[in-house]
Motif scaffolding. Structure first.
Motif, mmCIF file in Angstrom:
data_model
loop_
_atom_site.group_PDB
_atom_site.id
_atom_site.type_symbol
_atom_site.label_atom_id
_atom_site.label_comp_id
_atom_site.label_asym_id
_atom_site.label_seq_id
_atom_site.Cartn_x
_atom_site.Cartn_y
_atom_site.Cartn_z
ATOM 1 N N ALA A 139 0.831 -1.212 0.000
ATOM 2 C CA ALA A 139 0.000 0.000 0.000
ATOM 3 C C ALA A 139 0.862 1.257 0.000
ATOM 4 C CB ALA A 139 -0.930 -0.013 1.213
ATOM 5 N N ARG A 140 1.974 1.231 0.753
ATOM 6 C CA ARG A 140 2.857 2.401 0.785
ATOM 7 C C ARG A 140 3.459 2.671 -0.593
ATOM 8 N NH1 ARG A 140 8.423 1.922 3.912
ATOM 9 N NH2 ARG A 140 8.692 0.511 2.144
ATOM 10 N N LEU A 142 2.268 1.794 -3.461
ATOM 11 C CA LEU A 142 1.216 2.195 -4.393
ATOM 12 C C LEU A 142 0.843 3.660 -4.196
ATOM 13 C CD1 LEU A 142 -0.578 0.989 -6.618
ATOM 14 C CD2 LEU A 142 -2.305 0.535 -4.869
ATOM 15 N N VAL A 143 0.699 4.084 -2.934
ATOM 16 C CA VAL A 143 0.331 5.477 -2.654
ATOM 17 C C VAL A 143 1.451 6.428 -3.070
ATOM 18 C CG1 VAL A 143 -0.192 7.119 -0.821
ATOM 19 C CG2 VAL A 143 -1.274 4.876 -0.819
ATOM 20 N N LEU A 144 2.677 6.097 -2.690
ATOM 21 C CA LEU A 144 3.802 6.968 -3.046
ATOM 22 C C LEU A 144 4.037 6.988 -4.552
ATOM 23 C CD1 LEU A 144 6.338 6.103 -0.200
ATOM 24 C CD2 LEU A 144 4.781 8.048 -0.359
ATOM 25 N N TYR A 146 1.685 6.694 -6.788
ATOM 26 C CA TYR A 146 0.637 7.540 -7.350
ATOM 27 C C TYR A 146 0.977 9.020 -7.146
ATOM 28 C CZ TYR A 146 -3.880 9.821 -7.915
ATOM 29 O OH TYR A 146 -4.880 10.657 -8.296
ATOM 30 N N VAL A 147 1.522 9.358 -5.960
ATOM 31 C CA VAL A 147 1.911 10.748 -5.700
ATOM 32 C C VAL A 147 2.996 11.187 -6.676
ATOM 33 C CG1 VAL A 147 2.977 12.289 -4.012
ATOM 34 C CG2 VAL A 147 1.217 10.678 -3.282
ATOM 35 N N ARG A 168 5.713 10.921 2.482
ATOM 36 C CA ARG A 168 6.241 9.553 2.601
ATOM 37 C C ARG A 168 6.278 9.102 4.058
ATOM 38 N NH1 ARG A 168 10.375 10.439 0.013
ATOM 39 N NH2 ARG A 168 9.753 9.600 -2.012
ATOM 40 N N VAL A 171 2.583 8.580 5.342
ATOM 41 C CA VAL A 171 1.991 7.366 4.779
ATOM 42 C C VAL A 171 2.586 6.124 5.427
ATOM 43 C CG1 VAL A 171 1.823 5.985 2.670
ATOM 44 C CG2 VAL A 171 1.355 8.417 2.595
ATOM 45 N N LEU A 175 0.246 3.535 7.679
ATOM 46 C CA LEU A 175 -0.009 2.185 7.204
ATOM 47 C C LEU A 175 0.557 1.129 8.144
ATOM 48 C CD1 LEU A 175 0.582 2.627 3.369
ATOM 49 C CD2 LEU A 175 -1.585 2.343 4.555
#
Length: 406
Positions: A139-140, A142-144, A146-147, A168, A171, A175
């Motif tokens: 998840a980390r 994927l989120v980073l 996307y950012v 970063r 997040v 998580l």
């Protein structure tokens, strides 16, 4: 005689001191470990074929997962620095941990090999921990990813580097905190008080740092919405300047007068921002005022004359030109043309060149520009226009000046 004693103990009498307990309660860690080892030894010796088949299947699953992870690592090295979605998914795949692959393989085959309950519990315990941590890592990334995809690679390392570092950290902490809470919950720990404490602590921190978080979220808005970037020329309120740096809390601009302007991100986004960097052209409008005595035929051919002047300059195109009205002492013409450049110095120079060319053409064609003036007419009592000064009388026949007043 010994048989009745065993039956009596099974029916509810006290068990002998050396009799093993079925659920293992009351045993210390060393006794539980020894019991688990004994059960595992008995399971292996009694189900050797099943254990070998399960082991082979688990090793095969692990090798396949490791091969997929290896492909992801090679693709990641090839796509390094690319913030697009394929690179994001490859990076997520490459972050798969070896311990998760091993415990996943064990979990998939353990139930098919008549695994003892104690060993099965241990495998499931390890799988829950590994899966929660691995899910947090996925998840980390994927989120980073996307950012970074929204910001862009160059922007992420330059303009908004400090903001992305904070993102970063936030997040990651969030998580992994969720993962730890889920692990404790699956292990039977009551996490209600822990969750409530984290919630109250988060509210307190949020209220104490309300201004900081407001600017942080404004920085996030700049990241995702991209109203401007570093190097863009923007205007808001009475400020005109070029963006030099976009930080976590403030944005710094260099005004046209040379001074540095620092404005909070939240305050900046509350205003109407004009971004001039994304123009592929700039429009210039000139108003020309001719004297009222200009002949109509000159006014009719003036648009063609101005079009030739405008399009004689590089990177310019006439939009429209024509007479727009009658002023107090002028005939008003409106001239609009586009300069196909985003550089303001180029636009400024082109406008100056067009103005000088118009002035030169008007001088050659004897077209007069109007300027503020006033004409006074004097009328006699009968309404006839008369000159406001004495008219000279014609000379006498003998060449002498006439006597008396005119």
């Amino acid at each position: 005689m010994p048989v009745p004693k065993i039956v009596s103990a099974a029916k509810g009498g006290a068990a002998p001191a050396h009799a093993p307990l079925v659920d293992g309660s009351g045993l210390n860690f060393t006794q539980k470990t020894g019991r688990l080892a004994a059960e595992s030894t008995a399971w292996v010796s009694g189900h050797l074929l099943d254990v070998l088949i399960a082991s082979a299947a688990g090793i095969g699953i692990a090798l396949v997962l490791l091969a997929i992870r290896g492909v992801g690592c090679r693709l990641l090295a090839r796509l390094d620095g690319d913030p697009h979605w394929p690179a994001i998914f490859v990076r997520v795949l490459a972050k798969t941990k070896v311990y998760f692959i091993i415990l996943l393989s064990a979990e998939l085959v353990a139930s098919h090999a008549y695994t003892p309950p104690g060993l099965m519990t241990l495998i499931r315990f390890g799988f829950v921990i590994a899966f929660a941590l691995q899910a947090a890592i996925w998840a980390r990334e994927l989120v980073l990813g996307y950012v970074e995809h929204r910001v862009g690679a160059s922007e992420g390392h330059g303009t908004l580097g400090s903001a992305i570092s904070i993102i970063r950290l936030l997040v990651t902490v969030t998580l992994f905190a969720i993962a730890i809470v889920l692990i404790l919950s699956n292990l039977g720990v009551n996490v209600t008080g822990l969750v409530a404490g984290l919630g109250v602590g988060g509210i307190a921190i949020g209220l104490a740092a309300q201004g900081i978080f407001q600017d942080l979220f404004a920085a996030l808005s700049i990241i995702f919405d991209k109203p401007f970037r570093r190097g863009d020329s923007v205007s808001f309120g009475t400020v005109n300047g070029k963006v030099e740096n976009i930080g976590l809390k403030t944005t710094r601009l260099r005004s046209v007068n040379g001074e540095e302007i620092v404005v909070a991100n939240a305050k900046l986004l509350e205003q109407q921002i004009h971004n001039f960097a994304r123009l592929d052209r700039r429009r210039v409008t000139l108003t020309l005022g001719l004297i009222c005595q200009t002949p109509p035929e000159v006014c009719a051919r003036l648009p063609d004359m101005l079009k030739e002047i405008v399009e004689g300059q590089p990177k310019t195109k006439l939009v429209r030109c024509g007479m727009v009205g009658f002023g107090a002492s002028t005939l008003d013409f409106d001239l609009q043309f586009d300069v196909k450049s985003t550089d303001w110095d180029t636009v400024y120079g082109t406008r100056s060149a067009v103005c000088i060319a118009i002035l030169d053409a008007f001088n050659k064609a004897n077209i007069q520009m109007a300027y503020p003036s006033q004409t006074t007419f004097t009328a006699a009592p009968d309404g006839r226009l008369i000159m406001p000064y004495a008219e000279p009388r014609p000379p006498a026949a003998d060449g002498k000046e006439p006597q008396g007043q005119a």
